[in-house]
Design an enzyme around this catalytic site. Structure first.
Site, PDB file in Angstrom:
ATOM      1  CB  ALA A 144      -1.367   6.947   2.540  1.00 44.39           C
TER       2      ALA A 144
ATOM      3  CG  ASP B 296      -1.750   1.193   1.405  1.00 46.64           C
ATOM      4  OD1 ASP B 296      -2.368   1.609   0.407  1.00 46.64           O
ATOM      5  OD2 ASP B 296      -1.787   1.752   2.514  1.00 46.64           O
TER       6      ASP B 296
ATOM      7  CE  LYS C 243      -8.010   7.522  -0.723  1.00 50.45           C
ATOM      8  NZ  LYS C 243      -7.798   6.646   0.443  1.00 50.45           N
TER       9      LYS C 243
ATOM     10  CG  ASP D 190      -2.216   1.693   6.540  1.00 51.75           C
ATOM     11  OD1 ASP D 190      -2.820   2.656   7.065  1.00 51.75           O
ATOM     12  OD2 ASP D 190      -2.069   1.599   5.311  1.00 51.75           O
TER      13      ASP D 190
END
Length: 295
Positions: free
Chosen positions: A38, A36, A78, A212
């Protein structure tokens, strides 16, 4: 950075990447690690998207959401993330009270269209690599392990982030954005499998997905890969790099447990604090593969 320069940088990166892939012989049973972005490689605490979500709701509709509410669906594309925030009971109740109706697709489109330009401007401010990430990635490359990547960011944002990360030394062999594929993003396996195809990987069982967020770990499972969840560098702990480095043992233990309770729901094969802890996991997975084990 104008689009011509941006495209030139991306072309140079892709040329270098293709040369590296073709000229590297693997010394490991692991074929690829797919990261990933960010909260995993860059942007400790995953603050770039979350703060912009808060700002976008406020700017477009004068509607307040908390940073914690913005964090809940992290890992989704998003547009889907905004939709998921709108469905949170706390948000849905306040939205109904303020506007007299539930959030609909037109509302989501409006917020998304505000989010993207803001994110493009500010994502470069959060492009610093997480502690020791570049060293870990480069060591994997030296072993002949290919570096894939995918993100909940759309391509318009990734086209800004990729060259910014490259300037800081991060050069993955493949980048897939959440809107690159017609079937959508996480937790479906499409982005991870696109990496497999582009990198020429022979078996998904020789791949590791590092993330994460729970949708990112579920993506790895759905793609048939080993999965490694990060507890302290990402969205669930929500610490800045400075807070992490200055935190007491008690503070870190509390943040770790908070993140673990969320991340364990996606059943990752391994839970570690940050990418700095990944090399030990790599060695263990290598041994398991040699023994014939599969994810």
């Amino acid at each position: 950075m104008n689009s011509t320069i941006n495209n030139d940088i991306n072309n140079d990166i892709n040329n270098d990447i293709n040369n590296d892939i073709n000229n590297t012989q693997s010394n490991s049973p692991i074929e690829a690690v797919i990261f990933d972005w960010a909260g995993t490689i860059v942007d400790f605490g995953s603050f770039a998207p979350t703060t912009i979500f808060v700002e976008s709701f406020q700017k477009e509709y004068d509607f307040a959401i908390t940073l914690q509410e913005a964090r809940v669906p992290m890992g989704l594309g998003k547009w889907d993330h905004i939709q998921a925030v709108g469905k949170l009971p706390s948000v849905a109740t306040r939205w109904q009270a303020q506007f007299g109706k539930a959030m609909d697709n037109a509302d989501i489109d409006q917020i998304y269209n505000t989010f993207i330009p803001l994110q493009k401007v500010k994502v470069v401010d959060h492009a610093d690599p997480i502690l020791n990430a570049i060293n870990v990635v480069n060591d994997l490359k030296k072993q002949g392990i290919k570096i894939g990547s995918c993100s909940g960011y759309p391509r318009a944002v990734m086209d800004v982030l990729i060259p910014a990360a490259a300037e800081n030394g991060y050069l993955p062999d493949c980048v897939v954005a959440t809107d690159d594929l017609p079937y959508g993003g996480r937790p479906a396996p499409h982005m991870a499998l696109k990496n497999v195809i582009e990198l020429g990987v022979n078996s998904v069982t020789n791949c590791i997905k590092v993330d994460d967020s729970t949708p990112g770990i579920e993506e790895g499972h759905n793609a048939g890969m080993w999965t490694v969840a990060l507890l302290l560098s990402g969205n669930e702990a929500g610490l800045t790099a400075q807070e992490y480095q200055q935190a007491s043992v008690q503070t870190l233990n509390k943040a770790r447990e908070k993140a673990r309770l969320i991340m364990k729901k996606s059943n990752p094969h391994y839970l570690i604090d940050t990418i700095n802890d990944l090399p030990a996991v790599i060695k263990e997975i290598e041994l398991r593969l040699i023994k014939g084990e599969r994810p």
